[in-house]
Design an enzyme around this catalytic site. Structure first.
Site, PDB file in Angstrom:
ATOM      1  N   SER A   1      -8.391   2.065   5.787  1.00 28.35           N
ATOM      2  CA  SER A   1      -8.188   1.551   4.430  1.00 28.35           C
ATOM      3  C   SER A   1      -9.082   0.373   4.094  1.00 28.35           C
ATOM      4  CB  SER A   1      -6.721   1.160   4.241  1.00 28.35           C
ATOM      5  OG  SER A   1      -6.336   0.213   5.225  1.00 28.35           O
TER       6      SER A   1
ATOM      7  N   LYS B   1      -8.421  -0.417  -2.105  1.00 24.34           N
ATOM      8  CA  LYS B   1      -7.717  -0.976  -3.258  1.00 24.34           C
ATOM      9  C   LYS B   1      -8.575  -1.047  -4.505  1.00 24.34           C
ATOM     10  CE  LYS B   1      -3.619  -2.423  -1.535  1.00 24.34           C
ATOM     11  NZ  LYS B   1      -2.293  -2.157  -2.125  1.00 24.34           N
TER      12      LYS B   1
END
Length: 341
Positions: free
Chosen positions: A317, A67
């Protein structure tokens, strides 16, 4: 939310689909702050899955998750006057760290709303980065509503967790790297909460490797994005998974629109399968992944027939694992064998 849109569609006021040019601009904005992450193969992981697997190590980012690419892109590209007003975000953790990290780099005020009892590794990181952390509500969706109220009250820019073109363009740089590192890739498996990562993967693959299938994965206990994609419209669903990076109760319109156009498949996995995949990554790839980061590996058994002998990339991720989560994962590996297949 725009007048006339279904209440189940979570949408920002700035719905613009990012282009490949936006993704290259994002890369330039990120260059002073972020380095490419590895795409690595592990023979033991290939053996345990029965596939040719490549692991994209976004867990090695400065905030421990992909992110941060979006946060740097959004804050770095803001008008200085708007940036000086500051930003308000809502998150279960990694989006929060992304905004806090970027705000610290660009000298912007930052308020983050996270659900109460969030991952302590992530809440501590947000505080260390200097953001004003507000813990509110039991779920992501309750935190979102409070963030919207705070943004109005404080005159700050609300940053959506899904409907932000700059966030999608920012995280898309990870997929440019993947195809540079392995141009002949056949499948990319991406975890989904809000869907920015899967939407970004779809955008990049459609331009640079149209033959590559992008597959999304979400927890069966929080299937809002999955069900929205299959229905062709944004839906609300129960949000009960323990994998906080996958824990959203509603679809987001911008990533959903991109996934509807380009996504090859969307599968669900059980939280127990995710936990087994976390252990397999530790055992076979010496990689600590949070639950959302292990979800792509957990999806591989369901994809084995369609993948065949192709090369598949799984996107880890994030690696922001709490001590309690890690202990539970190790305990489960002893009692259940820790097998992915």
């Amino acid at each position: 939310m725009r007048a006339g849109r279904p209440a189940d569609c979570l949408e920002s006021a700035h719905m613009v689909t990012p282009s490949i040019a936006d993704i290259f601009r994002a890369r330039l904005l990120q260059k002073p702050y972020l380095s490419p992450t590895p795409l690595a193969s592990y023979p033991l992981l290939d053996r345990s899955t029965g596939m040719s697997v490549l692991v994209k190590h976004e867990n090695l980012q400065p905030t421990g998750a992909f992110k941060v690419r979006g946060g740097i892109t959004l804050l770095g590209g803001m008008d200085p006057r708007e940036r000086a007003r500051g930003v308000v975000g809502y998150s279960t953790g990694n989006h929060a760290q992304s905004l806090a990290y970027a705000a610290a780099r660009f000298g912007a005020p930052c308020t983050i709303v996270m659900p109460q009892d969030s991952n302590p590794v992530k809440t501590a990181a947000v505080r260390r980065l200097g953001a004003d952390l507000v813990e509110f509500g039991a779920t992501f969706d309750e935190a979102r509503v409070h963030a919207e109220e705070l943004a109005v009250a404080r005159g700050m820019r609300l940053v959506s967790a899904g409907d932000e073109p700059d966030l999608i363009a920012g995280v898309a740089t990870a997929y440019l790297e993947i195809f540079e590192q392995e141009p002949e890739l056949d499948v990319v498996v991406v975890p989904v909460g809000g869907g920015s990562g899967a939407a970004a993967a779809c955008l990049v693959a459609s331009v640079v490797r149209p033959e590559c299938r992008v597959v999304a994965v979400q927890s069966r206990r929080s299937p809002a994005a999955h069900d929205s994609w299959h229905a062709g419209r944004c839906l609300r669903r129960p949000n009960e998974t323990g994998a906080e990076g996958l824990a959203t109760g509603s679809g987001f319109e911008l990533p959903q629109s991109l996934m509807r156009k380009y996504l090859a498949d969307f599968v669900l996995v059980d939280d127990e399968e995710i936990r087994a995949a976390q252990w397999a990554l530790i055992r076979d790839a010496r990689t600590v992944a949070e639950a959302a980061g292990a979800a792509p590996l957990a999806a591989l058994p369901a994809l084995r027939e369609s993948v065949g002998g192709g090369r598949v990339a799984v996107v880890v991720s994030g690696g922001n694992v709490s001590e309690a989560e890690l202990r539970a994962c190790v305990r489960a590996s002893v009692s259940e064998g820790g097998a992915v297949a």
